[in-house]
Design a protein around this motif. Sequence first.
Motif, PDB file in Angstrom:
ATOM      1  N   ALA A  27       0.814  -1.222   0.000  1.00  0.00           N
ATOM      2  CA  ALA A  27       0.000   0.000   0.000  1.00  0.00           C
ATOM      3  C   ALA A  27       0.845   1.268   0.000  1.00  0.00           C
ATOM      4  N   LYS A  28       1.882   1.299   0.826  1.00  0.00           N
ATOM      5  CA  LYS A  28       2.723   2.501   0.889  1.00  0.00           C
ATOM      6  C   LYS A  28       3.424   2.742  -0.437  1.00  0.00           C
ATOM      7  N   GLU A  29       3.935   1.668  -1.000  1.00  0.00           N
ATOM      8  CA  GLU A  29       4.647   1.789  -2.268  1.00  0.00           C
ATOM      9  C   GLU A  29       3.681   2.177  -3.391  1.00  0.00           C
ATOM     10  N   LYS A  30       2.473   1.635  -3.333  1.00  0.00           N
ATOM     11  CA  LYS A  30       1.481   1.901  -4.385  1.00  0.00           C
ATOM     12  C   LYS A  30       1.135   3.383  -4.456  1.00  0.00           C
ATOM     13  N   ILE A  31       0.928   4.012  -3.309  1.00  0.00           N
ATOM     14  CA  ILE A  31       0.550   5.424  -3.312  1.00  0.00           C
ATOM     15  C   ILE A  31       1.717   6.285  -3.801  1.00  0.00           C
ATOM     16  N   ARG A  32       2.948   5.834  -3.539  1.00  0.00           N
ATOM     17  CA  ARG A  32       4.109   6.576  -4.046  1.00  0.00           C
ATOM     18  C   ARG A  32       4.183   6.481  -5.564  1.00  0.00           C
ATOM     19  N   TRP A  33       3.895   5.297  -6.106  1.00  0.00           N
ATOM     20  CA  TRP A  33       3.858   5.147  -7.561  1.00  0.00           C
ATOM     21  C   TRP A  33       2.745   6.004  -8.157  1.00  0.00           C
ATOM     22  N   GLN A  34       1.629   6.088  -7.432  1.00  0.00           N
ATOM     23  CA  GLN A  34       0.519   6.913  -7.924  1.00  0.00           C
ATOM     24  C   GLN A  34       0.945   8.379  -8.011  1.00  0.00           C
TER      25      GLN A  34
END
Length: 172
Positions: A27-34
């Motif tokens: 989740a943390k990584e996903k929002i950074r990619w977003q």
Amino acid sequence: MPSKAIALHPHQSLEELEQRYRSCKDAKEKIRWQVIWLYAQQTREHRPSTLAVSQATGFSQNWVYKLIRRYNAEGPQGLIDKHRYNPGGDKRALLNPEEQQALGQALQQRPPDGGVWTARKVAHWVQAHTGKGMAEVTAWTYLRRLGFSLQRPRPRHTRAANTQAQEAFKKS
């Protein structure tokens, strides 16, 4: 506050950024990619805005700016959640199994000065018998690990009756 604009290094194409964002499980990584993907989309369309990305993601504008700078400096590796892969400090035990066994045997006896075993007394015992310095917190951990807890005599009330008064009370 005016929106900060920063050039985004082309480590990956817009399609690759979207694919990384959509396929990411953390989740943390996903929002950074977003964040990076949204910013890259704006770069293609018009002047990019960290304000627009921060409003879309809920991050502060300053954090969006930091993520972009980190992505520019480190590439895709800069967006990985580094907390997740941090093993922490050195997890080796201070006392080896033989020393732990010796400490366990010592804890079965009374401490050298009498009374009860405390973390401070355990730390002193370890220093005297192994030559290793130990913080009281670590000594307390060893006490707990070996199945002991801090045992202190129950405090007596200041106005409690003495032994003779208690015996006189029992007789009546």
